[in-house]
Design a protein around this motif. Structure first.
Motif, PDB file in Angstrom:
ATOM      1  N   GLU A 571      39.423  29.782  29.850  1.00 11.09           N
ATOM      2  CA  GLU A 571      38.936  30.867  30.701  1.00 11.09           C
ATOM      3  C   GLU A 571      39.306  30.620  32.164  1.00 11.09           C
ATOM      4  OE1 GLU A 571      34.703  33.110  31.843  1.00 11.09           O
ATOM      5  OE2 GLU A 571      34.754  31.381  30.497  1.00 11.09           O
ATOM      6  N   TYR A 586      40.299  33.504  42.725  1.00 18.29           N
ATOM      7  CA  TYR A 586      40.061  33.779  41.313  1.00 18.29           C
ATOM      8  C   TYR A 586      41.203  34.640  40.791  1.00 18.29           C
ATOM      9  CZ  TYR A 586      38.014  35.431  36.968  1.00 18.29           C
ATOM     10  OH  TYR A 586      37.804  35.700  35.642  1.00 18.29           O
ATOM     11  N   LYS A 655      37.764  40.888  36.457  1.00 21.15           N
ATOM     12  CA  LYS A 655      37.245  40.937  35.097  1.00 21.15           C
ATOM     13  C   LYS A 655      37.074  42.373  34.598  1.00 21.15           C
ATOM     14  CE  LYS A 655      34.876  36.563  34.394  1.00 21.15           C
ATOM     15  NZ  LYS A 655      33.629  35.924  33.914  1.00 21.15           N
ATOM     16  N   GLU A 657      38.948  44.782  35.377  1.00 21.95           N
ATOM     17  CA  GLU A 657      40.267  45.427  35.431  1.00 21.95           C
ATOM     18  C   GLU A 657      40.247  46.617  36.388  1.00 21.95           C
ATOM     19  OE1 GLU A 657      41.426  46.347  31.449  1.00 21.95           O
ATOM     20  OE2 GLU A 657      41.553  44.252  30.829  1.00 21.95           O
TER      21      GLU A 657
END
Length: 780
Positions: A571, A586, A655, A657
């Motif tokens: 992950e 990130y 996350k 999108e």
């Protein structure tokens, strides 16, 4: 003279208070209470200041009286005789004598504790006066196998509050034993408690000097970088230059800095203790070693716990704990704690969370006074004027930045390769790492690339003046007050004290625990799981906590629910780097996104492009890595004030999108750094072929047509039918006719705007390739 019952009670209560309540802060005297005021002159731990007077306390004991209707009277009773308690001669200066305060929650708690102590005193008095039971008799009641290492001579008046557990509790079967008291260990124990399980954390304090007389370990529950984070906060809030201008010498200034660090560390440790207490999690300080299942102590523990197991085929795991403070049941508080004992603790499951330690390269004379690693630097006892740091990782960069911010005159960073390539290995974006290098150089940090330490020609002994002299690989000589080696960390799996290998856990040559099931974090030994730095990368506090929680869930959850008990080792993780200013990132960098097959653009906003940045923190930038085909955010990279906080919003965008078009339609609170996300989205939008200005047109076209109905061949045929002159281009009227012939006309204004946006060469027409690109975008 025969003493009355209440007189005896007063004598015993005072004695009990002196030992069991010495740690309490001052509270006001109330009606009916024996008054005792205790003042704490808590010293800074030696680990942080070098002061040997650790945990010293000064006590001021006033005359034992009874308060009746607000007035002090001698303690009385129903009998004719009375007693006067001799007043202690140890007094505080007049300026430090107690001041009456309004009653507080803390004072109420003190009174409750006093009442409990008074009840205990009555019980003890009865036993002592009737000769019912003595200390030796009570010790004799302990089962031989439980007291084999307990010695009466090891008792003493203990002020320990934390880190000790009763012997009866330790010999009762736990559901989970956690070895290690870092973020992973605490998170695992908390998860077990939340699932209704009985858990204990066994942890050896990192530094003896970091443990207060109450047993509070200042580093308990904190990440590896707790000291650097606290020192960073002190650097941000301490104006060293102003303090020097006022005539304060460096010893006083460093004392102020370390006091700040201790306060922050203490606040964290006390918070962790409250959490464990609230969830009924036991905490034992000591060295825990995993026992092989065939070990005699493990076999004996299994026999004792046989009745508590489900069936004959069930088994348990045990650990041997050395140098542990054990509380003997039934003894008075001040004589109940036995330090440095050995005890076997058993549980259904073991979680190994022993963490990592600093990598020590050969040839470096670590002494904890002038030459440090990333752990022993916690014991720095003076204000250094010059610092040399070896390493190019996050820890090295943080300390270089922090020491310079503190006001050190000279800070030098020695790097084997170069900082830019090292930053790239850490997953940093190129522009962010370049900004970091620029800010480091601007602050005065000297960066020496392509060199290593060759020889330490001189290291002053403790108490000796002078500087550390270091010969580098390029044969240059550099001198400094201290040297810090921050070249990495290694897992603690190979340490003999942990007993992992003897207990059946496979460990590689680097000390990393091998997992037989990475998703459930199970080791090669039955009923033993592991989490955190001890299992290797990414070795972050955040991921370690997540690993521990997933490992514990997998232990006790019979049926998996929504993947709660599985951990994804691949992950993507959010990263925070506590430099000044901070960094956070990130998701994918541009290079990583291209390798995965994305067409990419980047949107950049400097901190001075938002109002808060312009006014308060202009240094820094925010970057969005965006898929140019659909505008989706693939990565977020920041450097600047509060970057380590803002990265979590970036993580949510990636996350989910989220597209930059959604960011552009979001209203952000004014005068916040989050406005930078919209500025970066605007910048990325300007680099797209079909930016936000096309989105409304696309909505109208998709509402009028099912774009999947036409193949590229059919679309070309329709285009050629309208292109009667064969020029391969359509003007506005022809384009409107094309949509009409397709059966679904589009408004004139939509056609006009489509032509305006697509006519890049100003010819007033749209050719086949431009037309096809629009429909390809609709299909995407």
């Amino acid at each position: 003279m025969k003493l009355s019952k209440i007189a005896i009670l007063v004598l015993i209560a005072v004695e009990h208070q002196r030992d069991s309540l010495a740690w309490l802060p001052y509270s006001p005297v109330r009606k009916g209470a024996i008054s005792q005021h205790t003042f704490s002159n808590q010293k800074t731990p030696r680990a942080l200041t070098g002061n040997a007077d650790v945990g010293a306390k000064e006590t001021y004991l006033v005359r034992a009286t009874k308060i009746v209707n607000g007035e002090n009277t001698e303690a009385d009773s129903n009998e004719s005789s009375t007693v006067t308690v001799k007043e202690e001669t140890t007094r505080l200066p007049e300026s430090r004598k107690p001041v009456e305060k309004a009653e507080t929650k803390e004072s109420k708690r003190n009174e409750e504790i006093f009442i409990q102590t008074k009840k205990s005193a009555k019980k003890e008095q009865k036993k002592y006066s009737t000769g019912e039971e003595t200390t030796s008799k009570r010790l004799d009641k302990i089962a031989p196998q439980r007291k084999k290492t307990l010695a009466v001579g090891n008792t003493g008046k203990s002020k320990r509050i934390y880190g000790a557990v009763t012997l009866s509790a330790l010999h009762d079967l736990y559901d989970l034993v956690v070895i290690g008291g870092g973020p992973a260990g605490v998170a695992g124990a908390v998860k077990a408690a939340q699932m209704g399980r009985r858990a204990i954390i066994i942890d050896r304090p990192k530094l003896d000097g970091g443990v207060l007389c109450s047993g509070l370990d200042l580093f308990f529950g904190g990440p590896t970088g707790l000291f650097s984070k606290a020192l960073r906060d002190a650097a941000k809030n301490t104006n060293v230059e102003a303090m020097r201008a006022q005539g304060l010498d460096d010893d006083v200034i460093w004392k102020q800095i370390t006091n700040t660090v201790v306060k922050l560390a203490t606040r964290n440790a006390e918070g962790q203790m409250k959490l464990l207490n609230r969830l009924n999690i036991d905490y034992l300080q000591g060295e825990a070693s995993l026992l092989d299942m065939e070990h005699p102590d493990a076999v004996h523990a299994l026999e004792e716990c046989a009745e508590k197991l489900e069936d004959e085929d069930s088994f348990i795991r045990s650990v041997l704990v050395k140098n542990a403070p054990v509380i003997i049941d039934g003894l008075a508080r001040y004589e109940a704690v036995h330090e440095n004992e050995e005890v076997v603790v058993s549980a259904s499951n073991i979680l190994v969370a022993t963490g990592s330690k600093s990598l020590r390269l050969p040839g470096i004379p670590f002494d904890g006074h002038r030459v440090f690693d990333s752990e022993t630097i916690n014991g720095l006892s003076f204000f250094p004027h010059s610092v040399v740091i070896s390493g190019a990782g996050i820890i090295a960069i943080e300390y270089a930045n922090i020491f310079k911010a503190l006001g050190c005159e000279s800070v030098t960073l020695i790097i084997r390769s170069d900082l830019e390539s090292s930053a790239k290995k850490l997953g940093m974006d190129e522009d962010v790492s370049n900004e970091l290098i620029r800010l480091l150089l601007a602050s005065g940090v000297v960066i020496k690339e392509g060199v290593t330490t060759k020889e330490f020609e001189h290291v002053p002994s403790e108490g000796e003046n002078g500087k550390v002299a270091i010969r580098l690989s390029d044969d240059s000589l550099i001198e400094s007050d201290i040297f810090l080696a921050a070249v990495g960390r290694v897992p603690r799996g190979l340490e003999e004290k942990t007993g992992l290998q003897e207990g059946g856990v496979e460990v590689n040559e680097r000390g990393m625990v091998k997992l037989s099931n990475r998703n459930k974090l199970r080791t090669t030994s039955d009923q033993v799981s592991a989490a955190g730095d001890v299992i290797g990368p990414p070795a972050l506090a955040s991921t370690s906590m997540e690993q521990a929680q997933r490992a514990v869930t997998a232990m006790f959850q019979e049926e998996e629910i929504d993947g709660e008990s599985t951990y994804d080792p691949d992950e993507i993780l959010s990263i925070g780097v506590w430099t000044i200013p901070e960094m956070g990132y990130y998701g994918l960098t541009k290079d990583a996104a291209i390798k995965q097959g994305h067409n990419v653009v980047e949107g950049i906003a400097r901190f001075d492009e938002c109002l808060r940045g312009r006014c308060f923190a202009p240094e820094g930038l925010l970057k969005l890595v965006v898929d140019s085909d659909c505008g989706q955010v693939l990565g977020v990279h920041l450097i600047g004030k509060e970057a380590a906080e803002m990265v979590h919003y970036g993580m949510a965008l990636v996350k989910a999108e989220t597209s930059i078009f959604e960011i552009l339609s979001t209203t952000f609170t004014a005068v916040t750094f989050h406005e930078l996300f919209k500025e970066a989205a605007f910048d990325a939008n300007s680099k797209l072929d079909f930016g936000v200005e096309w989105q409304e047109i696309f909505k109208q076209l998709t509402s009028a047509y099912d774009v999947d109905e036409l193949t590229p061949k059919e679309l070309r045929e329709r285009f050629d039918e309208i292109d009667e002159d064969g020029s391969g281009e359509l003007d506005e009227n022809e384009l409107r006719l094309l949509f009409k012939n397709m059966g679904r006309p589009v408004s004139k204004r939509t056609i006009a705007n489509l032509m305006r946006l697509s006519d890049l060469d100003g010819s007033g027409t749209i050719d086949w390739e431009e037309f096809k690109a629009i429909f390809d975008k609709l299909v995407c």
